[in-house]
Design a protein around this motif. Structure first.
Motif, short mmCIF file in Angstrom:
data_model
loop_
_atom_site.label_atom_id
_atom_site.label_comp_id
_atom_site.label_asym_id
_atom_site.label_seq_id
_atom_site.Cartn_x
_atom_site.Cartn_y
_atom_site.Cartn_z
N GLY A 223 0.83 -1.20 0.00
CA GLY A 223 0.00 0.00 0.00
C GLY A 223 0.86 1.25 0.00
N THR A 224 0.21 2.40 0.04
CA THR A 224 0.91 3.68 0.10
C THR A 224 0.29 4.55 1.19
N HIS A 225 1.02 5.58 1.59
CA HIS A 225 0.53 6.50 2.61
C HIS A 225 0.94 7.93 2.24
N GLU A 226 0.40 8.91 2.95
CA GLU A 226 0.67 10.32 2.67
C GLU A 226 1.56 10.97 3.72
N GLY A 238 -7.37 2.61 9.19
CA GLY A 238 -6.89 3.69 8.34
C GLY A 238 -5.66 3.36 7.52
N LEU A 239 -5.31 2.08 7.38
CA LEU A 239 -4.11 1.71 6.61
C LEU A 239 -4.37 1.70 5.10
N SER A 240 -5.60 1.41 4.67
CA SER A 240 -5.96 1.40 3.25
C SER A 240 -4.99 0.57 2.42
N LEU A 241 -4.81 -0.67 2.83
CA LEU A 241 -3.88 -1.56 2.14
C LEU A 241 -4.49 -2.10 0.86
N GLY A 242 -3.72 -2.05 -0.23
CA GLY A 242 -4.21 -2.53 -1.51
C GLY A 242 -4.05 -4.02 -1.70
N PRO A 250 -6.27 -9.22 9.68
CA PRO A 250 -5.88 -7.79 9.65
C PRO A 250 -4.41 -7.61 9.96
N ARG A 251 -3.85 -6.51 9.46
CA ARG A 251 -2.44 -6.20 9.72
C ARG A 251 -2.34 -4.91 10.54
N PHE A 252 -1.23 -4.80 11.24
CA PHE A 252 -1.01 -3.70 12.16
C PHE A 252 0.32 -3.02 11.84
N VAL A 253 0.44 -1.76 12.22
CA VAL A 253 1.70 -1.06 12.03
C VAL A 253 2.72 -1.61 13.03
N LEU A 254 3.84 -2.10 12.49
CA LEU A 254 4.90 -2.69 13.32
C LEU A 254 6.11 -1.77 13.45
#
Length: 361
Positions: A223-226, A238-242, A250-254
């Protein structure tokens, strides 16, 4: 005197105990709002007026000291710099460390005062090796974690009249009995210098936005982020993973990597941390007598303490802590406070974590 009920009752108790008390309100923002928004806000005109009314009722002198420039440099700019570096700071710790019990205490001592009295919920105990910092009687309101940055010298000039009070309800009742108008004033919460609570938007203005990659633990782009500053360790929403995870979970910020503006995500179990360490530390009173010692470690203000083993490497100037059970979702920049029962041993800023789950697991 912040303008809240805790500091007002603390001042009243100090007066009642026979101390020569002067009320001081800290102006920490030169652009403070006129009115509070519920329990949000910092250094508003309303807060200053509430503090003055309390001081007038108690019959004590009252002053407003402008520490806004130092607050901006030592707390706000530090907060922004930490996020730029991919860390998650605690501004309340920095405020206690550099403003309330450093700048304020320094000026108070220069003026001939003996101590700074605040409405914090914590206990001070005179032990065999000097003054000790302990948890408050009211576990729900205990603030010893955010006071863990205080040193032996600072503790020697500190006074916490509310530490033995069994509950906040009793403090409010006492305020009402004393005729203090702040008896039912809402507690402040969140980050005081971001009164609308929109930390993400506030940081976007300060740090800016920049598109980057979101990758899995193997380095594959998902995915991408801003802007990496908008993420925190353990975040799920709010990760919006493609690219969905192979197992559908689900995945989490590590991890947040500011150098290449990358955010690393992975499974829930990968948030488990087996070891933390830091090189910026202090002792709340006497330093440990042994380099290795048992303790309990707490990594958030309202987290449960976890039994652990600590190693103080004085040659390398680091503290390494290994919890008995893995810690959950630890971010660099957080503060780890070490306890021996109810007593605060000291604290350090976490600058390294070791995952309990190997990358190829």
């Amino acid at each position: 005197m912040s303008g809240g009920v805790d500091s007002a009752v603390a001042a009243a108790r100090a007066v009642e105990a026979g101390h020569d008390v002067v009320g001081v309100h800290l102006a920490l923002s030169r652009a403070g709002g006129t009115l509070r928004t519920g329990s949000r806000g910092c250094c508003t005109i309303e807060d200053a007026m509430d503090a003055r009314r309390a001081a007038d009722l108690l019959g004590i002198p009252f002053y407003v000291w402008d520490f806004s420039e130092r607050f901006r440099e030592d707390v706000i700019e530090d907060f922004v710099a930490e996020y730029r570096a991919g860390r998650t700071p605690n501004p309340c710790m920095r405020c206690n460390e550099r403003i309330k019990f450093a700048a304020l205490l320094e000026r108070a001592l220069e003026l001939g005062f003996d101590a700074v009295c605040t409405g914090h919920y914590a206990l001070l105990v005179d032990g065999p090796e000097g003054r000790e910092l302990h948890r408050a009687s009211d576990a729900a309101k205990d603030q010893s974690y955010v006071l863990g940055v205080l040193t032996a010298e600072q503790l020697a000039h500190t006074y916490f009249p509310l530490g033995t009070t069994p509950s906040k309800a009793l403090v409010r009742a006492e305020a009402a009995e004393r005729g203090l108008t702040v008896a039912q004033k809402p507690d402040s919460h969140d980050i005081c210098f971001i009164p609308d609570g929109d930390t993400r938007g506030w940081l976007a203005e300060k740090v800016g936005t920049a598109t980057g990659d979101i990758v899995d633990r193997a380095g594959a782009k998902v995915g991408t982020h801003e802007g990496a500053h908008a993420f925190t360790i353990g975040q799920r929403r709010g990760l919006s993973l493609g690219v969905p995870a192979a197992d559908g979970k689900p995945r989490f910020v590590l991890e947040i990597r500011p150098v290449d503006n990358t955010v690393v995500v992975g499974p829930r179990e990968a948030l488990a941390v087996a070891e933390i360490s830091g090189a910026t530390y202090s002792w709340a009173g006497a330093a440990p007598t042994a380099s290795a010692f048992a303790c309990a470690v707490q990594i958030r203000a309202h987290a449960d303490p976890v039994p652990a083993q600590a190693l103080w490497d004085q040659d390398a100037a680091t503290v390494v802590v290994t919890p008995v059970e893995p810690l959950d979702g630890v971010a660099t920049g957080q503060t780890a406070v070490l306890y021996d029962g109810t007593r605060v041993i000291g604290q350090f800023t976490i600058d390294r974590t070791v995952s309990a789950v190997p990358v190829d697991a």
